[in-house]
Design a protein around this motif. Structure first.
Motif, PDB file in Angstrom:
ATOM      1  N   LEU A  43       0.850  -1.188   0.000  1.00  0.00           N
ATOM      2  CA  LEU A  43       0.000   0.000   0.000  1.00  0.00           C
ATOM      3  C   LEU A  43       0.887   1.240   0.000  1.00  0.00           C
ATOM      4  O   LEU A  43       1.723   1.414   0.883  1.00  0.00           O
ATOM      5  N   LYS A  44       0.697   2.086  -0.995  1.00  0.00           N
ATOM      6  CA  LYS A  44       1.515   3.290  -1.116  1.00  0.00           C
ATOM      7  C   LYS A  44       0.681   4.558  -1.118  1.00  0.00           C
ATOM      8  O   LYS A  44       1.209   5.649  -1.277  1.00  0.00           O
ATOM      9  N   ARG A  45      -0.644   4.407  -0.969  1.00  0.00           N
ATOM     10  CA  ARG A  45      -1.530   5.554  -1.011  1.00  0.00           C
ATOM     11  C   ARG A  45      -2.576   5.475   0.084  1.00  0.00           C
ATOM     12  O   ARG A  45      -2.996   4.391   0.465  1.00  0.00           O
ATOM     13  N   MET A  46      -2.988   6.634   0.569  1.00  0.00           N
ATOM     14  CA  MET A  46      -4.141   6.697   1.448  1.00  0.00           C
ATOM     15  C   MET A  46      -5.397   6.782   0.582  1.00  0.00           C
ATOM     16  O   MET A  46      -5.430   7.490  -0.421  1.00  0.00           O
ATOM     17  N   MET A  47      -6.424   6.066   0.981  1.00  0.00           N
ATOM     18  CA  MET A  47      -7.662   6.010   0.224  1.00  0.00           C
ATOM     19  C   MET A  47      -8.733   6.874   0.887  1.00  0.00           C
ATOM     20  O   MET A  47      -8.863   6.887   2.113  1.00  0.00           O
ATOM     21  N   ILE A  48      -9.493   7.601   0.084  1.00  0.00           N
ATOM     22  CA  ILE A  48     -10.630   8.393   0.552  1.00  0.00           C
ATOM     23  C   ILE A  48     -11.874   7.902  -0.174  1.00  0.00           C
ATOM     24  O   ILE A  48     -11.898   7.874  -1.410  1.00  0.00           O
ATOM     25  N   VAL A  49     -12.895   7.517   0.571  1.00  0.00           N
ATOM     26  CA  VAL A  49     -14.155   7.108  -0.055  1.00  0.00           C
ATOM     27  C   VAL A  49     -14.974   8.364  -0.323  1.00  0.00           C
ATOM     28  O   VAL A  49     -15.359   9.074   0.602  1.00  0.00           O
ATOM     29  N   ASP A  50     -15.230   8.645  -1.587  1.00  0.00           N
ATOM     30  CA  ASP A  50     -16.014   9.821  -1.960  1.00  0.00           C
ATOM     31  C   ASP A  50     -17.499   9.493  -1.966  1.00  0.00           C
ATOM     32  O   ASP A  50     -18.315  10.221  -1.421  1.00  0.00           O
ATOM     33  N   GLN A  51     -17.863   8.381  -2.572  1.00  0.00           N
ATOM     34  CA  GLN A  51     -19.250   7.925  -2.597  1.00  0.00           C
ATOM     35  C   GLN A  51     -19.271   6.405  -2.488  1.00  0.00           C
ATOM     36  O   GLN A  51     -18.360   5.732  -2.959  1.00  0.00           O
ATOM     37  N   ALA A  87     -14.706   8.840   4.576  1.00  0.00           N
ATOM     38  CA  ALA A  87     -13.805   8.014   5.393  1.00  0.00           C
ATOM     39  C   ALA A  87     -12.475   7.796   4.675  1.00  0.00           C
ATOM     40  O   ALA A  87     -12.406   7.782   3.441  1.00  0.00           O
ATOM     41  N   ILE A  88     -11.417   7.619   5.461  1.00  0.00           N
ATOM     42  CA  ILE A  88     -10.097   7.330   4.912  1.00  0.00           C
ATOM     43  C   ILE A  88      -9.675   5.933   5.344  1.00  0.00           C
ATOM     44  O   ILE A  88     -10.176   5.384   6.323  1.00  0.00           O
ATOM     45  N   ASP A  89      -8.726   5.367   4.599  1.00  0.00           N
ATOM     46  CA  ASP A  89      -8.198   4.057   4.955  1.00  0.00           C
ATOM     47  C   ASP A  89      -6.785   3.935   4.406  1.00  0.00           C
ATOM     48  O   ASP A  89      -6.356   4.742   3.576  1.00  0.00           O
TER      49      ASP A  89
END
Length: 216
Positions: A49-57, A81-83
């Motif tokens: 994992l090299k990126r932070m994820m943001i749930v937009d929808q 939310a972020i993950d």
């Protein structure tokens, strides 16, 4: 689904309170409009994992599988939310799956871009600590629920917490009942049976995924 890069960044608690110029920069350096279909994995155990994820929808569930292949939902990610935020600072092995529970739009930001940002805007680091604290509290809460309470009490305490979080009554279950059962460490059949019993006892009313807690 429509998508706004600016609104995606603004909707994430980690970026709360940032200046408009910083939001605009984040929108430029983030990856946007990645459509993830229901059932598609965003990552799985040992995936780098090299990126932070943001749930937009949409909704994304994060879970593990036991030795028998049984799914245990750890938490649900919803809009804002972020993950995989740990990927912003270090590379480490993980053992979780992240799967789209419905068609979702996901944004992301790379480790290098994020670290450059927090050097300029320390508020982002403070926000991240707050988000991580909230997640740790939530995980501790569900651990207490599943470890110390009988199934009916687990359900009731969870619903009371959810009602307080949403600050409304009636309120809507944010996840499907199968996902909720996994989260609480019970079977879907037990969940349905105990919800029905709570209804018969006059503790709550159920209309699909809408719940009304009845005060006595």
């Amino acid at each position: 689904m429509t998508h706004s890069a600016i609104k995606c960044v603004q909707g994430a608690p980690i970026f709360k309170g940032l200046a408009a110029a910083d939001i605009a920069e984040l929108a430029q350096i983030s990856v946007h409009q990645e459509l993830v279909k229901r059932g598609q994995l965003l990552y799985q155990p040992l995936t780098p994992l090299k990126r932070m994820m943001i749930v937009d929808q949409g909704r994304v569930k994060v879970y593990q599988l036991d030795e028998n292949g049984k799914e245990k939902v750890l938490y649900m990610l919803r809009a804002g939310a972020i993950d995989s935020e740990a990927a912003l600072f270090t590379q480490h092995q993980h053992y979780n799956y992240a799967e789209a529970a419905e068609d979702s739009l996901v944004c992301s930001i790379s480790r290098d871009d994020f670290q450059a940002l927090i050097h300029r805007v320390p508020q982002v680091a403070i926000n991240l600590l707050n988000v991580l604290g909230d997640r740790l509290t939530a995980l501790e809460s569900v651990s207490a629920l599943t470890g110390n309470l009988k199934s009916k009490n687990r359900i009731l305490v969870y619903l009371q917490q959810l009602c307080e979080q949403q600050q409304q009554n009636p309120f809507t279950l944010p996840e499907k009942k199968k996902e909720l059962a996994s989260y609480l460490g019970i079977t879907p059949e037990t969940l349905s049976r105990q919800l029905a019993q709570l209804g018969q006892e006059g503790v709550l009313k159920i209309d699909g995924r809408q719940i009304t807690l009845i005060e006595k």
